[in-house]
Design a protein around this motif. Structure first.
Motif, PDB file in Angstrom:
ATOM      1  N   LEU A 178     -22.097  -5.410  -3.056  1.00 47.20           N
ATOM      2  CA  LEU A 178     -22.086  -5.659  -4.500  1.00 47.20           C
ATOM      3  C   LEU A 178     -21.999  -4.382  -5.319  1.00 47.20           C
ATOM      4  O   LEU A 178     -22.047  -4.426  -6.533  1.00 47.20           O
ATOM      5  CB  LEU A 178     -23.360  -6.398  -4.884  1.00 47.20           C
ATOM      6  N   GLY A 179     -21.921  -3.220  -4.665  1.00 42.64           N
ATOM      7  CA  GLY A 179     -21.722  -1.977  -5.406  1.00 42.64           C
ATOM      8  C   GLY A 179     -22.959  -1.119  -5.568  1.00 42.64           C
ATOM      9  O   GLY A 179     -22.900  -0.065  -6.213  1.00 42.64           O
ATOM     10  N   ASP A 180     -24.096  -1.540  -4.983  1.00 39.37           N
ATOM     11  CA  ASP A 180     -25.318  -0.738  -5.182  1.00 39.37           C
ATOM     12  C   ASP A 180     -25.213   0.625  -4.507  1.00 39.37           C
ATOM     13  O   ASP A 180     -25.721   1.623  -5.029  1.00 39.37           O
ATOM     14  CB  ASP A 180     -26.532  -1.509  -4.668  1.00 39.37           C
ATOM     15  N   GLY A 181     -24.533   0.674  -3.343  1.00 41.73           N
ATOM     16  CA  GLY A 181     -24.335   1.965  -2.680  1.00 41.73           C
ATOM     17  C   GLY A 181     -23.476   2.875  -3.551  1.00 41.73           C
ATOM     18  O   GLY A 181     -23.753   4.078  -3.685  1.00 41.73           O
ATOM     19  N   LEU A 182     -22.441   2.303  -4.163  1.00 42.36           N
ATOM     20  CA  LEU A 182     -21.580   3.109  -5.044  1.00 42.36           C
ATOM     21  C   LEU A 182     -22.377   3.636  -6.238  1.00 42.36           C
ATOM     22  O   LEU A 182     -22.193   4.775  -6.669  1.00 42.36           O
ATOM     23  CB  LEU A 182     -20.394   2.265  -5.530  1.00 42.36           C
ATOM     24  N   MET A 183     -23.285   2.800  -6.745  1.00 43.23           N
ATOM     25  CA  MET A 183     -24.097   3.257  -7.895  1.00 43.23           C
ATOM     26  C   MET A 183     -25.003   4.418  -7.482  1.00 43.23           C
ATOM     27  O   MET A 183     -25.149   5.403  -8.215  1.00 43.23           O
ATOM     28  CB  MET A 183     -24.942   2.108  -8.432  1.00 43.23           C
ATOM     29  N   ALA A 184     -25.598   4.295  -6.288  1.00 45.27           N
ATOM     30  CA  ALA A 184     -26.473   5.383  -5.809  1.00 45.27           C
ATOM     31  C   ALA A 184     -25.638   6.643  -5.567  1.00 45.27           C
ATOM     32  O   ALA A 184     -26.077   7.759  -5.870  1.00 45.27           O
ATOM     33  CB  ALA A 184     -27.187   4.949  -4.540  1.00 45.27           C
ATOM     34  N   GLU A 237     -14.926   5.399  -4.032  1.00 47.21           N
ATOM     35  CA  GLU A 237     -14.134   4.250  -3.578  1.00 47.21           C
ATOM     36  C   GLU A 237     -15.013   3.328  -2.750  1.00 47.21           C
ATOM     37  O   GLU A 237     -15.905   3.779  -2.033  1.00 47.21           O
ATOM     38  CB  GLU A 237     -12.949   4.716  -2.729  1.00 47.21           C
ATOM     39  N   GLY A 238     -14.720   2.029  -2.855  1.00 44.98           N
ATOM     40  CA  GLY A 238     -15.447   1.053  -2.053  1.00 44.98           C
ATOM     41  C   GLY A 238     -14.457   0.209  -1.268  1.00 44.98           C
ATOM     42  O   GLY A 238     -13.355  -0.065  -1.740  1.00 44.98           O
ATOM     43  N   LEU A 239     -14.880  -0.176  -0.070  1.00 46.56           N
ATOM     44  CA  LEU A 239     -14.049  -1.043   0.759  1.00 46.56           C
ATOM     45  C   LEU A 239     -14.956  -2.169   1.233  1.00 46.56           C
ATOM     46  O   LEU A 239     -16.015  -1.906   1.803  1.00 46.56           O
ATOM     47  CB  LEU A 239     -13.538  -0.233   1.949  1.00 46.56           C
TER      48      LEU A 239
END
Ligand SMILES: C[S@@+](CC[C@H](N)C(=O)[O-])C[C@H]1O[C@@H](n2cnc3c(N)ncnc32)[C@H](O)[C@@H]1O
Length: 250
Positions: free
Chosen positions: A133-139, A150-152
């Motif tokens: 859901l994007g929490d890693g990208l936010m961190a 980037e997210g995959l």
């Protein structure tokens, strides 16, 4: 995700109430097909299920509406329609992603000390492999505000939600094992212990010397990390640097 901290069973009650509201409202529209009403109401429950902090809670949130509908017999639906809730669950939690990791988000402050251990040049490319859901990208954004993030993500509904939550990142649907990691200065994972040996082998084969493989919670078996972050409360972050001369920008 702040919503996951709402006390249990409030997320389940709210999701079931919303699903019922959607179902009843759609049933009132003249000519609206009951199967479509079931599908949309189940979609509400399935999407809300990501708020459950464990598998059984996610299952309860998603299954509450179709189960209560079946028990009450409040709609006459063809037998096959009862497969719809299951199909929706498989869309959000595809089976092949279960082998790597179910949906658990990175706590937002989990990576705040990462940039000190693994500094990156501005504009460096960073991948969250399995971005959920994007929490890693936010961190990661807290840690590297000037990086290209980037997210995959394998599941397309999660990919859509992730892109909505992280409009500043490039989020694609795809298989992280089939993707090329060679252009990234850092690949971040929050997967499963069983995935780590494969991830390390892929990173070694594809990533440039001096770049980083970073894993939340799970270490690569038998490999000494270059560094570890041990937040006072929370999960350990394992850092592995690809051997050889440092890559420019890494
Ligand atoms: C534990 S969650 C982590 C989500 C996010 N990285 C974070 O830290 O908040 C793991 C995610 O990896 C995804 N996933 C699992 N296997 C995958 C694969 N082979 N390719 C792409 N995504 C995958 C799952 O669907 C799930 O959303």
């Amino acid at each position: 995700m702040a919503l996951t901290r709402i006390s249990w069973p409030l997320p389940a009650l709210a999701a079931w109430a919303c699903a019922w509201l959607v179902f009843v409202a759609l049933q009132r529209i003249p000519g609206f097909p009951p199967v479509a009403a079931l599908l949309l109401a189940c979609l509400v429950g399935t999407v809300a299920s990501v708020l459950g902090g464990s598998w059984w809670r996610r299952g309860l949130i998603a299954a509450g509406f179709p189960l209560s509908l079946a028990l009450l017999g409040a709609a006459s639906l063809p037998t096959w329609a009862w497969l719809l809730p299951l199909a929706l669950l498989l869309l959000v939690y595809p089976l092949n992603a279960w082998r790597d990791a179910p949906l658990f988000p990175t706590p937002h402050r989990a990576l705040h000390a990462l940039a000190a251990q693994a500094p990156l040049a501005p504009g460096a490319r960073v991948l969250d492999a399995g971005s959920g859901l994007g929490d890693g990208l936010m961190a990661l954004r807290h840690a590297y505000p000037a990086a290209q993030l980037e997210g995959l993500e394998w599941s397309w509904p999660l990919r859509l939600l992730c892109a909505l939550r992280c409009p500043w990142a490039r989020v694609r649907r795809g298989d992280m094992w089939a993707a090329d990691w060679s252009g990234y200065q850092l690949v971040y994972l929050f997967q499963r212990p069983e995935s780590m040996a494969r991830a390390a082998a892929k990173a070694q084969a594809e990533m440039a010397p001096g770049t980083w493989l970073v894993s939340l919670e799970f270490a690569v078996p038998g490999v000494l990390p270059c560094a570890q972050l041990r937040p006072a409360s929370g999960r350990v972050v394992w850092l592995y640097r690809m051997p050889g001369a440092a890559a420019p920008g890494a």
